[in-house]
Design an enzyme around this catalytic site. Structure first.
Site, PDB file in Angstrom:
ATOM      1  N   LEU A  16      -7.943 -11.203 -14.412  1.00 41.17           N
ATOM      2  CA  LEU A  16      -7.681 -12.530 -13.848  1.00 41.17           C
ATOM      3  C   LEU A  16      -6.300 -12.602 -13.217  1.00 41.17           C
ATOM      4  CD1 LEU A  16      -9.123 -14.792 -16.713  1.00 41.17           C
ATOM      5  CD2 LEU A  16     -10.227 -14.167 -14.561  1.00 41.17           C
ATOM      6  N   GLY A  19       0.387  -9.772 -13.922  1.00 41.74           N
ATOM      7  CA  GLY A  19       1.774 -10.149 -13.715  1.00 41.74           C
ATOM      8  C   GLY A  19       2.731  -9.149 -14.328  1.00 41.74           C
ATOM      9  N   THR A  24      -3.721 -10.645 -17.639  1.00 40.50           N
ATOM     10  CA  THR A  24      -4.724 -11.554 -18.182  1.00 40.50           C
ATOM     11  C   THR A  24      -6.113 -11.093 -17.760  1.00 40.50           C
ATOM     12  OG1 THR A  24      -3.117 -13.358 -17.983  1.00 40.50           O
ATOM     13  CG2 THR A  24      -5.413 -13.971 -18.367  1.00 40.50           C
ATOM     14  N   LYS A  40      -4.960 -12.042 -23.113  1.00 42.65           N
ATOM     15  CA  LYS A  40      -3.677 -11.812 -22.439  1.00 42.65           C
ATOM     16  C   LYS A  40      -2.934 -10.693 -23.157  1.00 42.65           C
ATOM     17  CE  LYS A  40      -1.201 -15.129 -20.662  1.00 42.65           C
ATOM     18  NZ  LYS A  40      -0.294 -16.274 -20.439  1.00 42.65           N
ATOM     19  N   ASP A 139       5.578 -24.473 -19.254  1.00 46.59           N
ATOM     20  CA  ASP A 139       5.051 -23.951 -17.990  1.00 46.59           C
ATOM     21  C   ASP A 139       3.978 -24.882 -17.425  1.00 46.59           C
ATOM     22  OD1 ASP A 139       4.890 -22.223 -15.862  1.00 46.59           O
ATOM     23  OD2 ASP A 139       3.528 -20.818 -16.842  1.00 46.59           O
TER      24      ASP A 139
END
Length: 689
Positions: A16, A19, A24, A40, A139
């Site tokens: 998904l 990063g 993820t 994650k 966040d």
């Protein structure tokens, strides 16, 4: 796709997000039929075994908290599991079928105001639960707000509280300055949500939000997002502006405050009735002026020929008031009153401005005129009550609060104001009743809990007081005053280490909390922690070099470990700030006596007595000198005066000390060499004390 099963059960279906700090995946649990999860994988920035151990422990603590949160609220993404595999840490989260808010905030397609208000309210309700549990999301952005397919509710996902362990700041567009600087606050989440609201109202996708950063006011740092083309309810704009204030101290402090203002904005009842809004109470005392009042009620009653000028004047006055330009607001309201002499609302608001400037006589006069024009205006009685309070007319203030309550029995703020006045008249029972009623009406009313806790402590209901401070901390874990006041109560309960922790928590929240440093320094001093106590007193004087009590307390501390010259320096500095400080003279006399300078000591004790004829400590200490000088009658006279004053003040131990010295002198014995000199602190009491 990779056939390897993570933790022996999770099969990766697709990536998904890949990063720098985390990867993820969408995965399925092979042990459950048709069940998908978000997995994650966190990438810690170190391979050092010792550092990894610390990071893993922090990680485990935060995950446990998030597990509990997901169970408490249906609109918080559930954390299903976490595990470690091949020195990598993984978390398994609930997969939310739905679309992120990025699919609703589209370029050039602003959301309607009602949609934005609904969005804000829904997320704020979730944040109330999150913050109450001591968690900050960190966040909040459109990608982390999912519109769930099953019921179309918004779900808050991907808490950055886990990534906080590895210092992850991926979304600077939504991140306030204090968070970037590592000084995270609960209202950092409110800032981020406010930016989301601005994006929704302007129709800005995330990649264009960064433009707002370049549009900030160069002097204040505030986001400049409104223009003449944007037609928006100014009350909504005002709420959003307060959400995104650059200085977190000027921002909404917690989510319940924003919700309250949004509910006022959308309440039909509030639009139809001239119900007055709550007050903003001044820090630590609860006294303050009114919030902005609506113009609709009186605007419709004005003659049509005046409909253009009067509302404009009122609006300009309110805007100046909100910007703390009280003089300008008074000019506008005064001009409005000249045009419309029977405008009760203008008198009311002008009175608020006078109050803010400390002109309580004029504030009282304007409130009285508002009452004369509209005897059913509960807000005017309420305003006048606070003006009368500041003028020390407590009985009259109570009468006005009582009338406000008659007109609106559910006004928590009027009960609160009446309680403050009753405290001044020593009606503690009535004050407790009023504060309890205010809390019953408004269960999140932290200022009422604070004042009730302080009052309960005075009445020696210490456990009940601690419960009040505990309640504040549960509602708002970043309330430094609550920790400080709980610390004071712990001292009375002889729980010094618990008090130390509370004072330290207050200081961590507010690094310039002088009273907390002062009290913590005193405990360190009592415990014999010389360096820690000195650091606290020094920190106070760095913050405020003219804070007299810090010199007094540091002087006592220096005296306690034999630094008599240093103590004299401190007391001398205190006397430069206040030449009439009896405690400083008394304490300096003690230090002079320890250095053998009886003459200087005697002069200081006599000066303390001249300033304060009821200074028992100075009489006692002067008696010590006179006894050393073989002035038996003078010493007995001083000890007798000290004993009488100690007895009146309820100082039993000191009273017995004085009586013992009298007995020794009357028996022609000399034992004053072992007599302990008595020092006094000029206390800087906490708010509400």
């Amino acid at each position: 796709m990779n056939s390897h099963l993570l933790d022996g059960r999770y099969r990766i279906l697709k990536v998904l997000n890949d990063g720098e700090k985390a990867k993820t995946y969408l995965a399925e649990d092979v042990n459950l039929p048709v069940k998908q999860f978000v997995v994650k994988q966190l990438n810690f920035p170190t391979k050092n075994p010792q550092n990894l151990t610390i990071l893993h422990r922090l990680f485990a603590n935060k995950v446990t908290t998030l597990e509990q949160l997901g169970q408490e609220h249906d609109q918080i993404q559930k954390l299903v599991a976490y595990f470690e595999e091949n020195e990598e840490f993984y978390i398994v989260q609930e997969f939310i079928p739905g679309l992120p808010l990025t699919d609703e905030i589209l370029p050039g397609q602003p959301l309607r105001e009602d949609q934005v208000i609904s969005l804000l309210s829904e997320i704020l309700e979730i944040l109330v639960v999150v913050h109450t549990r001591g968690v900050i999301h960190q966040d909040i952005k459109p990608e982390n707000i999912i519109r769930r397919d099953s019921d179309k509710k918004l779900v808050l996902v991907d808490f950055n509280t886990i990534s906080e362990v590895i210092n992850n700041f991926d979304s600077l567009e939504y991140t306030p300055i204090e968070q970037v600087n590592g000084n995270l606050k609960y209202n950092s989440d409110i800032y981020a949500l406010g930016v989301v609201a601005i994006a929704a109202l302007l129709g800005l996708p995330t990649n264009e939000i960064s433009n707002l950063r370049s549009q900030k006011n160069r002097l204040t740092g505030e986001i400049v997002w409104q223009d003449k083309k944007l037609k928006i309810n100014q009350k909504l704009a005002k709420i959003i502006n307060k959400m995104v204030r650059f200085d977190y101290r000027k921002r909404y402090q917690y989510a319940t405050e924003v919700l309250d203002d949004l509910k006022k904005l959308t309440s039909l009842e509030a639009e139809q009735q001239s119900e007055y809004p709550k007050k903003l109470f001044l820090v630590m005392t609860g006294i303050a002026g009114c919030l902005t009042l609506g113009v609709t009620a009186w605007f419709l009653q004005l003659p049509k020929s005046e409909n253009t000028l009067q509302p404009k004047l009122y609006e300009e006055g309110v805007n100046k008031y909100d910007q703390a330009n009280y003089e300008g607001a008074i000019k506008d309201f005064s001009q409005l009153i000249q045009l419309e002499p029977k405008n009760a609302l203008a008198y009311n608001k002008r009175g608020d401005a006078y109050y803010r400037l400390g002109d309580y006589e004029q504030a009282q006069a304007d409130s009285s005129q508002a009452i004369l024009l509209n005897p059913q205006d509960a807000n005017a009685y309420y305003d006048r009550g606070f003006a009368l309070y500041e003028l020390s007319k407590y009985k009259e203030a109570i009468a006005d609060y009582t009338q406000a309550i008659k007109l609106n029995a559910q006004d928590a703020y009027a009960y609160y104001g009446r309680a403050l006045a009753r405290v001044q008249l020593k009606d503690n029972k009535g004050a407790l009743g009023d504060l309890t009623k205010a809390i019953a009406i408004k269960p999140q009313y932290t200022e009422a809990y604070l004042q009730r806790g302080i009052l309960r402590r005075r009445l020696k209901l210490r456990q009940a007081a601690i419960q009040d401070f505990d309640r504040i901390i549960k509602i708002n874990p970043s309330d430094a005053k609550a920790y400080y006041q709980r610390g004071l109560t712990q001292v009375f309960n002889k729980q010094k280490y618990a008090a130390l922790q509370d004072y330290s928590d207050a200081i961590n929240i507010n690094p310039k909390y002088i009273e907390a440093y002062l009290n913590r320094g005193d405990i360190y001093s009592d415990l014999g922690n010389k360096i820690e106590a000195t650091e606290d007193y020094n920190t106070i004087l760095q913050i405020d070099p003219k804070f007299l009590a810090a010199y007094i307390h540091r002087g006592i501390h220096r005296f306690s470990f034999g630094d008599y010259k240093g103590a004299i320096e401190d007391y001398t500095e205190a006397l430069k700030l206040d030449p009439n400080d009896a405690a400083a003279y008394n304490n300096r006399g003690n230090a002079y006596l320890e250095l053998g300078n009886k003459k200087a000591a005697n002069q200081d004790y006599s000066q303390a007595i001249a300033i304060d004829a009821n200074n028992a400590l100075a009489y006692y200490n002067r008696g010590v000198i006179r006894a050393k000088q073989k002035n038996k009658q003078g010493a007995i006279a001083d000890f007798k005066k000290a004993a009488k004053l100690f007895q009146q003040q309820g100082e039993k131990a000191s009273y017995q000390d004085a009586q013992r010295e009298i007995a020794i002198l009357q028996n022609n014995s000399v034992a004053v060499k072992t007599t302990r000199l008595k020092s006094g602190r000029r206390e800087k009491k906490g708010s509400g004390e």
